[in-house]
Design a protein around this motif. Structure first.
Motif, PDB file in Angstrom:
ATOM      1  N   TYR A 109       0.483  -1.129  -0.071  1.00 57.01           N
ATOM      2  CA  TYR A 109       0.032   0.073   0.280  1.00 57.01           C
ATOM      3  C   TYR A 109       0.901   1.342   0.143  1.00 57.01           C
ATOM      4  O   TYR A 109       0.603   2.227  -0.565  1.00 57.01           O
ATOM      5  CB  TYR A 109      -0.902  -0.063   1.264  1.00 57.01           C
ATOM      6  CG  TYR A 109      -2.249  -1.207   1.148  1.00 57.01           C
ATOM      7  CD1 TYR A 109      -1.585  -2.643   2.512  1.00 57.01           C
ATOM      8  CD2 TYR A 109      -2.628  -1.556   0.175  1.00 57.01           C
ATOM      9  CE1 TYR A 109      -2.286  -3.292   2.381  1.00 57.01           C
ATOM     10  CE2 TYR A 109      -3.730  -2.137   0.031  1.00 57.01           C
ATOM     11  CZ  TYR A 109      -2.858  -3.672   1.383  1.00 57.01           C
ATOM     12  OH  TYR A 109      -3.853  -4.814   1.725  1.00 57.01           O
ATOM     13  N   GLU A 110       2.140   1.282   0.769  1.00 56.34           N
ATOM     14  CA  GLU A 110       3.022   1.830   0.301  1.00 56.34           C
ATOM     15  C   GLU A 110       4.526   1.997  -1.172  1.00 56.34           C
ATOM     16  O   GLU A 110       5.217   2.669  -0.327  1.00 56.34           O
ATOM     17  CB  GLU A 110       3.792   2.678   1.623  1.00 56.34           C
ATOM     18  CG  GLU A 110       2.673   3.081   3.065  1.00 56.34           C
ATOM     19  CD  GLU A 110       2.338   4.419   2.563  1.00 56.34           C
ATOM     20  OE1 GLU A 110       2.962   4.658   2.170  1.00 56.34           O
ATOM     21  OE2 GLU A 110       1.184   3.817   3.804  1.00 56.34           O
ATOM     22  N   THR A 111       3.327   1.031  -1.560  1.00 54.76           N
ATOM     23  CA  THR A 111       4.863   0.462  -2.723  1.00 54.76           C
ATOM     24  C   THR A 111       4.455   1.589  -3.483  1.00 54.76           C
ATOM     25  O   THR A 111       3.545   2.027  -4.160  1.00 54.76           O
ATOM     26  CB  THR A 111       4.712  -0.862  -3.359  1.00 54.76           C
ATOM     27  OG1 THR A 111       4.977  -1.518  -2.421  1.00 54.76           O
ATOM     28  CG2 THR A 111       5.699  -0.793  -4.383  1.00 54.76           C
ATOM     29  N   GLU A 112       5.742   2.358  -4.339  1.00 52.35           N
ATOM     30  CA  GLU A 112       5.758   3.832  -4.896  1.00 52.35           C
ATOM     31  C   GLU A 112       5.552   3.139  -6.475  1.00 52.35           C
ATOM     32  O   GLU A 112       5.113   3.311  -7.297  1.00 52.35           O
ATOM     33  CB  GLU A 112       6.647   4.506  -4.942  1.00 52.35           C
ATOM     34  CG  GLU A 112       6.954   5.498  -5.752  1.00 52.35           C
ATOM     35  CD  GLU A 112       7.361   6.795  -4.890  1.00 52.35           C
ATOM     36  OE1 GLU A 112       8.150   7.129  -4.349  1.00 52.35           O
ATOM     37  OE2 GLU A 112       7.334   8.073  -6.073  1.00 52.35           O
ATOM     38  N   TYR A 113       7.205   2.512  -7.376  1.00 49.80           N
ATOM     39  CA  TYR A 113       7.404   1.717  -7.898  1.00 49.80           C
ATOM     40  C   TYR A 113       6.955   0.222  -8.272  1.00 49.80           C
ATOM     41  O   TYR A 113       7.764  -0.691  -6.676  1.00 49.80           O
ATOM     42  CB  TYR A 113       8.647   1.735  -8.462  1.00 49.80           C
ATOM     43  CG  TYR A 113       9.052   3.191  -8.730  1.00 49.80           C
ATOM     44  CD1 TYR A 113       9.467   3.512  -7.360  1.00 49.80           C
ATOM     45  CD2 TYR A 113       8.804   4.475  -8.982  1.00 49.80           C
ATOM     46  CE1 TYR A 113       9.960   5.512  -7.644  1.00 49.80           C
ATOM     47  CE2 TYR A 113       8.728   5.471  -9.874  1.00 49.80           C
ATOM     48  CZ  TYR A 113       9.428   6.155  -8.776  1.00 49.80           C
ATOM     49  OH  TYR A 113       9.363   7.243  -8.661  1.00 49.80           O
ATOM     50  N   TRP A 114       6.509  -0.558  -9.213  1.00 49.94           N
ATOM     51  CA  TRP A 114       6.802  -1.903  -9.184  1.00 49.94           C
ATOM     52  C   TRP A 114       7.111  -2.397 -10.527  1.00 49.94           C
ATOM     53  O   TRP A 114       7.049  -1.931 -11.351  1.00 49.94           O
ATOM     54  CB  TRP A 114       5.305  -2.717  -9.404  1.00 49.94           C
ATOM     55  CG  TRP A 114       3.756  -2.399  -8.083  1.00 49.94           C
ATOM     56  CD1 TRP A 114       2.947  -1.304  -8.058  1.00 49.94           C
ATOM     57  CD2 TRP A 114       4.494  -3.212  -7.400  1.00 49.94           C
ATOM     58  NE1 TRP A 114       2.762  -0.670  -6.927  1.00 49.94           N
ATOM     59  CE2 TRP A 114       2.827  -2.826  -6.231  1.00 49.94           C
ATOM     60  CE3 TRP A 114       4.603  -4.341  -7.326  1.00 49.94           C
ATOM     61  CZ2 TRP A 114       2.935  -3.220  -5.209  1.00 49.94           C
ATOM     62  CZ3 TRP A 114       4.510  -4.896  -5.795  1.00 49.94           C
ATOM     63  CH2 TRP A 114       3.416  -4.475  -4.636  1.00 49.94           C
ATOM     64  N   GLY A 115       7.136  -3.811 -10.634  1.00 49.62           N
ATOM     65  CA  GLY A 115       8.161  -4.338 -12.022  1.00 49.62           C
ATOM     66  C   GLY A 115       6.944  -4.945 -12.485  1.00 49.62           C
ATOM     67  O   GLY A 115       6.095  -4.678 -11.880  1.00 49.62           O
ATOM     68  N   GLN A 116       7.300  -5.330 -13.588  1.00 55.54           N
ATOM     69  CA  GLN A 116       6.456  -5.734 -14.621  1.00 55.54           C
ATOM     70  C   GLN A 116       6.036  -7.378 -14.017  1.00 55.54           C
ATOM     71  O   GLN A 116       5.055  -7.618 -15.030  1.00 55.54           O
ATOM     72  CB  GLN A 116       7.053  -5.827 -15.933  1.00 55.54           C
ATOM     73  CG  GLN A 116       8.224  -7.069 -16.365  1.00 55.54           C
ATOM     74  CD  GLN A 116       9.302  -6.502 -15.593  1.00 55.54           C
ATOM     75  OE1 GLN A 116       9.629  -5.839 -15.344  1.00 55.54           O
ATOM     76  NE2 GLN A 116       9.501  -8.019 -16.344  1.00 55.54           N
ATOM     77  N   GLY A 117       6.488  -7.985 -13.535  1.00 57.44           N
ATOM     78  CA  GLY A 117       6.606  -9.593 -12.930  1.00 57.44           C
ATOM     79  C   GLY A 117       7.199  -9.971 -14.037  1.00 57.44           C
ATOM     80  O   GLY A 117       7.592 -10.429 -14.943  1.00 57.44           O
ATOM     81  N   THR A 118       7.791 -11.460 -13.040  1.00 55.29           N
ATOM     82  CA  THR A 118       8.160 -12.748 -13.799  1.00 55.29           C
ATOM     83  C   THR A 118       7.303 -14.101 -13.303  1.00 55.29           C
ATOM     84  O   THR A 118       7.249 -13.929 -12.065  1.00 55.29           O
ATOM     85  CB  THR A 118       9.675 -12.638 -13.337  1.00 55.29           C
ATOM     86  OG1 THR A 118      10.167 -13.083 -14.660  1.00 55.29           O
ATOM     87  CG2 THR A 118      10.953 -12.608 -11.767  1.00 55.29           C
ATOM     88  N   GLN A 119       7.607 -14.690 -13.912  1.00 58.90           N
ATOM     89  CA  GLN A 119       6.952 -16.177 -13.897  1.00 58.90           C
ATOM     90  C   GLN A 119       7.328 -16.484 -13.445  1.00 58.90           C
ATOM     91  O   GLN A 119       8.739 -16.767 -13.650  1.00 58.90           O
ATOM     92  CB  GLN A 119       6.182 -16.453 -15.406  1.00 58.90           C
ATOM     93  CG  GLN A 119       5.284 -17.529 -15.045  1.00 58.90           C
ATOM     94  CD  GLN A 119       4.329 -17.538 -14.048  1.00 58.90           C
ATOM     95  OE1 GLN A 119       2.948 -17.031 -14.562  1.00 58.90           O
ATOM     96  NE2 GLN A 119       3.789 -18.433 -13.252  1.00 58.90           N
ATOM     97  N   VAL A 120       7.160 -17.256 -12.079  1.00 61.87           N
ATOM     98  CA  VAL A 120       8.439 -18.681 -11.678  1.00 61.87           C
ATOM     99  C   VAL A 120       7.049 -19.625 -11.386  1.00 61.87           C
ATOM    100  O   VAL A 120       6.387 -19.861 -10.572  1.00 61.87           O
ATOM    101  CB  VAL A 120       8.407 -18.039 -10.264  1.00 61.87           C
ATOM    102  CG1 VAL A 120       9.258 -19.474  -9.362  1.00 61.87           C
ATOM    103  CG2 VAL A 120       9.808 -17.427 -10.520  1.00 61.87           C
ATOM    104  N   THR A 121       7.488 -20.648 -12.274  1.00 70.59           N
ATOM    105  CA  THR A 121       6.703 -21.966 -12.215  1.00 70.59           C
ATOM    106  C   THR A 121       7.542 -23.375 -11.553  1.00 70.59           C
ATOM    107  O   THR A 121       8.986 -23.629 -12.039  1.00 70.59           O
ATOM    108  CB  THR A 121       5.839 -22.218 -13.611  1.00 70.59           C
ATOM    109  OG1 THR A 121       5.611 -21.426 -14.346  1.00 70.59           O
ATOM    110  CG2 THR A 121       5.018 -23.723 -13.652  1.00 70.59           C
ATOM    111  N   VAL A 122       6.882 -23.944 -10.942  1.00 75.19           N
ATOM    112  CA  VAL A 122       7.573 -25.154  -9.395  1.00 75.19           C
ATOM    113  C   VAL A 122       6.621 -26.194 -10.097  1.00 75.19           C
ATOM    114  O   VAL A 122       5.553 -26.592  -9.525  1.00 75.19           O
ATOM    115  CB  VAL A 122       7.963 -24.681  -8.322  1.00 75.19           C
ATOM    116  CG1 VAL A 122       8.236 -26.363  -7.738  1.00 75.19           C
ATOM    117  CG2 VAL A 122       8.040 -24.005  -7.850  1.00 75.19           C
ATOM    118  N   SER A 123       7.079 -27.221 -11.179  1.00 76.31           N
ATOM    119  CA  SER A 123       6.661 -29.257 -11.701  1.00 76.31           C
ATOM    120  C   SER A 123       7.052 -29.683 -10.251  1.00 76.31           C
ATOM    121  O   SER A 123       8.372 -29.919  -9.943  1.00 76.31           O
ATOM    122  CB  SER A 123       7.354 -29.330 -13.033  1.00 76.31           C
ATOM    123  OG  SER A 123       7.998 -29.812 -12.577  1.00 76.31           O
ATOM    124  N   SER A 124       5.408 -30.478 -10.181  1.00 75.15           N
ATOM    125  CA  SER A 124       5.843 -31.485  -8.572  1.00 75.15           C
ATOM    126  C   SER A 124       7.139 -32.868  -9.591  1.00 75.15           C
ATOM    127  O   SER A 124       6.826 -33.515 -10.570  1.00 75.15           O
ATOM    128  CB  SER A 124       4.637 -31.387  -8.406  1.00 75.15           C
ATOM    129  OG  SER A 124       4.025 -32.197  -9.131  1.00 75.15           O
TER     130      SER A 124
END
Length: 124
Positions: A109-124
């Motif tokens: 709620y106090e974050t001024e900047y966000w990255g675009q996101g990166t996907q992490v997928t962990v398979s079982s």
């Protein structure tokens, strides 16, 4: 213009490791807390880890002992080393910078900047 560029996400088997990086440009953040949030499909965004301007770290209980956050102020970059990954770690991981200078905490709620996101997928 401030940009946060994440990298290092991907597909890994359970028990494996990944290292996420978040490189900031356009401004220096050495006096601000930085960290990571994640959002899994159908779930709300949740806090993962943060590192303050002084190097103080804090982790969500779900990742404590498995993830390590660090920062290199000379490179304006924050890292997240993720070990012993579990399928429940699968999510889009977002880098964040808090708006409050010389403050320990990191709040979405106090974050001024966000990255675009990166996907992490962990398979079982």
């Amino acid at each position: 213009q401030v940009q946060l560029v994440e990298s290092g996400g991907g597909l890994v088997q359970a028990g494996g490791s990944l290292r996420l990086s978040c490189a900031a440009s356009g401004r220096t953040f050495s006096s601000y807390s930085m960290g990571w949030f994640r959002q899994a499909p159908g779930k709300e965004r949740e806090f993962v880890a943060r590192i303050s301007w002084s190097g103080n770290t804090y982790y969500a209980d779900s990742v404590k002992g498995r993830f390590t956050i660090s920062r290199d102020n000379a490179k304006n970059t924050v890292y997240l080393q993720m070990n012993s990954l579990k399928p429940e770690d699968t999510a889009v991981y977002y880098c964040a910078v808090d708006r409050r200078q010389w403050h320990l905490a990191l709040s979405q709620y106090e974050t001024e900047y966000w990255g675009q996101g990166t996907q992490v997928t962990v398979s079982s």
